[in-house]
Design an enzyme around this catalytic site. Structure first.
Site, PDB file in Angstrom:
ATOM      1  N   ILE A   1      23.331   5.093  13.625  1.00 41.70           N
ATOM      2  CA  ILE A   1      25.063   4.986  13.856  1.00 41.70           C
ATOM      3  C   ILE A   1      25.703   4.211  12.817  1.00 41.70           C
ATOM      4  CG2 ILE A   1      26.510   4.165  15.743  1.00 41.70           C
ATOM      5  CD1 ILE A   1      24.521   4.035  17.764  1.00 41.70           C
TER       6      ILE A   1
ATOM      7  N   LYS B   1      21.848  -8.311  15.513  1.00 40.75           N
ATOM      8  CA  LYS B   1      22.712  -7.289  15.374  1.00 40.75           C
ATOM      9  C   LYS B   1      24.062  -7.609  15.799  1.00 40.75           C
ATOM     10  CE  LYS B   1      18.835  -3.913  15.669  1.00 40.75           C
ATOM     11  NZ  LYS B   1      18.004  -3.269  16.802  1.00 40.75           N
TER      12      LYS B   1
ATOM     13  N   ARG C   1       0.766  -1.330  -0.019  1.00 39.22           N
ATOM     14  CA  ARG C   1       0.036  -0.019   0.016  1.00 39.22           C
ATOM     15  C   ARG C   1       0.928   1.300   0.039  1.00 39.22           C
ATOM     16  NH1 ARG C   1      -0.057  -2.232   4.999  1.00 39.22           N
ATOM     17  NH2 ARG C   1      -1.541  -3.945   4.482  1.00 39.22           N
TER      18      ARG C   1
ATOM     19  N   GLU D   1       9.479  -4.359  17.127  1.00 33.49           N
ATOM     20  CA  GLU D   1       9.424  -5.287  15.784  1.00 33.49           C
ATOM     21  C   GLU D   1       8.027  -5.428  15.596  1.00 33.49           C
ATOM     22  OE1 GLU D   1      12.436  -6.059  13.923  1.00 33.49           O
ATOM     23  OE2 GLU D   1      12.720  -4.461  14.971  1.00 33.49           O
TER      24      GLU D   1
ATOM     25  N   ASP E   1      16.262 -10.050  18.359  1.00 40.16           N
ATOM     26  CA  ASP E   1      16.702  -8.709  17.687  1.00 40.16           C
ATOM     27  C   ASP E   1      18.228  -8.182  17.829  1.00 40.16           C
ATOM     28  OD1 ASP E   1      15.892  -6.356  15.744  1.00 40.16           O
ATOM     29  OD2 ASP E   1      16.711  -5.181  17.645  1.00 40.16           O
TER      30      ASP E   1
END
Ligand code: HSE
Length: 435
Positions: free
Chosen positions: A134, A203, A46, A188, A199
């Site tokens: 960052i 990372k 959308r 999330e 999560d």
């Protein structure tokens, strides 16, 4: 120079931020890239109100974008594992460079994706996947290139840090703060990824590989979330001069490397302990430079889009010279990637915070101390308050010196078996983060 043409897949928070920045700062970005950068197609289920797509082709099928012969660089912002993987591999097969903010995709499928990209001599750039705005990947792969990186530790999930900050500052309830983080768009789609540390582990996996030049090994990461943390532990930690932070820590050893995410007591004087709210920060220890600290917005529309566009600028510069000049995926030449494995969590060495609910009898402390001593564990401090005596039980708060995790686990099992001890011992790792 020829303009570089972008196709964006997904039109969520980060994509609309990227479109808006590219429009607002078009001139300076072109000045840095050496050519203009044009969004020519967007694929999304959308449209979005806060994003001006005048003159941009819109399709509801993201695969149209990766098959569009006019698109030079595909920006993958749909998130998730499976469709994103298929989409990125298709883009690579079609000879397109890819920029992604998808940490799950890189942490889990990065080895395969990088190999496919190398074969096609295209780039997959992923700065936005770690710590939002960052530039930590650039710092690890380029800025720290002279160093042997010894370890790094970071607050790399904004939602989790926001929850911990609100619990500490306002004594707010976990569930209530999580709901606010979701409403603010930090969390999330599945917020268990934030609060259970998945999560952050994505990372951390990526940073470890870029720091040490090792393959991505998300499946071996040790992950402990913040959902079981109580306000009591947050307050005790504070009385002892610490803050509880949800840290991702990776440390290089000769025979492997640590890869772990868990709540951690950090001395309040450490800068990392002062990183509050949705902000992220990463402390990196290199053998030449010593410690360097990176701080900034770990999530959010334009903050994350800032990292996406920086990758686009790098690619645009390289396209106009030779894509082969890009920095290698993990910062090291592929033939120099070391096949080092993640060490089992039992083997890590850490200091510990223990909260033990004990009967208020004489001799209980001596029994606990004797069990700890048998495992070679030195006690640094004990705190017990008569005012907290309730139904004959009193919490005993201990800090230990450093010890192997397997030894503390044996000691905890034995302490829990004592008749004077009630329930489970709360155990939180303590890191002093010194070089
Ligand atoms: N849910 C993530 C966070 C978004 O809170 O940090 C940015 O990766």
């Amino acid at each position: 120079m020829k303009p570089v043409k972008l196709g964006i897949c997904g039109l969520g928070t980060v994509a609309s931020g990227a479109v808006n920045i590219l429009k607002r700062n078009a001139e300076s970005i072109a000045g840095r890239a050496g050519c203009s950068i044009e969004v020519i197609q967007v694929g999304s289920r959308r449209l979005k109100d806060n994003c001006d797509l005048a003159g941009v082709d819109f399709t509801t099928d993201v695969f149209d974008v990766v098959c569009n012969p006019e698109v030079d660089v595909v920006i993958e912002l749909i998130g998730g594992y499976d469709v994103a993987k298929e989409l990125v591999l298709k883009a690579i097969e079609n000879g397109k460079h890819v920029v992604t903010a998808n940490k799950a995709l890189i942490a889990v499928h990065g080895n395969e994706i990088f190999a496919a990209a190398a074969e096609k001599n295209v780039t997959v750039a992923y700065e936005a996947a770690v710590a939002g705005g960052i530039p930590i990947i650039k710092a690890l792969r380029e800025g720290m290139a002279a160093n042997k990186i010894n370890w790094l530790a970071g607050i790399i999930n904004g939602t989790g840090n926001f929850i911990l900050t609100e619990m500490k500052d306002k004594g707010r309830d976990f569930a209530d703060v999580l709901k606010e983080a979701q409403d603010l768009g930090y969390a999330e789609a599945d917020p268990t990824f934030d609060v259970e540390g998945i999560d952050a582990a994505h990372k951390l996996t990526i940073m470890a590989s870029a720091a040490f030049g090792v393959p991505l090994q998300f499946d071996s990461a040790y992950t402990e979330g913040i959902s079981q943390l109580s306000t009591a532990d947050v307050e005790y930690a504070e009385e002892l001069g610490y803050r509880i932070k949800h840290l991702g820590i990776t440390r290089l050893h000769k025979d492997g490397f640590e890869l772990r995410v868990h709540p951690t007591l950090v001395p309040e004087k450490q800068l990392l302990a002062k990183v509050d709210g949705v902000m992220n920060s990463v402390l990196v220890d290199g053998d030449a430079v010593g410690q360097t600290l990176y701080y900034g917005a770990g999530a959010g529309s334009e903050a994350t889009a800032s990292a996406v566009i920086a990758d686009v600028v790098d690619i645009a510069r390289a396209i106009n010279v030779d894509a082969g000049v890009m920095v290698p995926y993990l910062g090291f030449s592929p033939e120099k990637i070391t096949d080092l494995s993640v060490l089992p969590i039992d083997e890590i060495v850490s200091a510990y915070y223990l909260r033990i609910l004990a009967s208020d009898h004489s001799g209980v402390l001596a029994k606990v101390a004797s069990i700890l001593s048998e495992q070679g564990i030195n006690i640094e401090s004990v705190m017990q308050k008569e005012s907290e005596l309730q139904d004959g039980k009193i919490p005993m708060i201990m800090l230990t010196h450093e010890v192997k995790e397997k030894n503390i686990n044996v000691a905890i099992e034995q302490i829990e078996a004592l008749s004077e001890i009630e329930g489970k011992v709360v155990r939180i790792r303590v890191e002093h983060l010194s070089s």
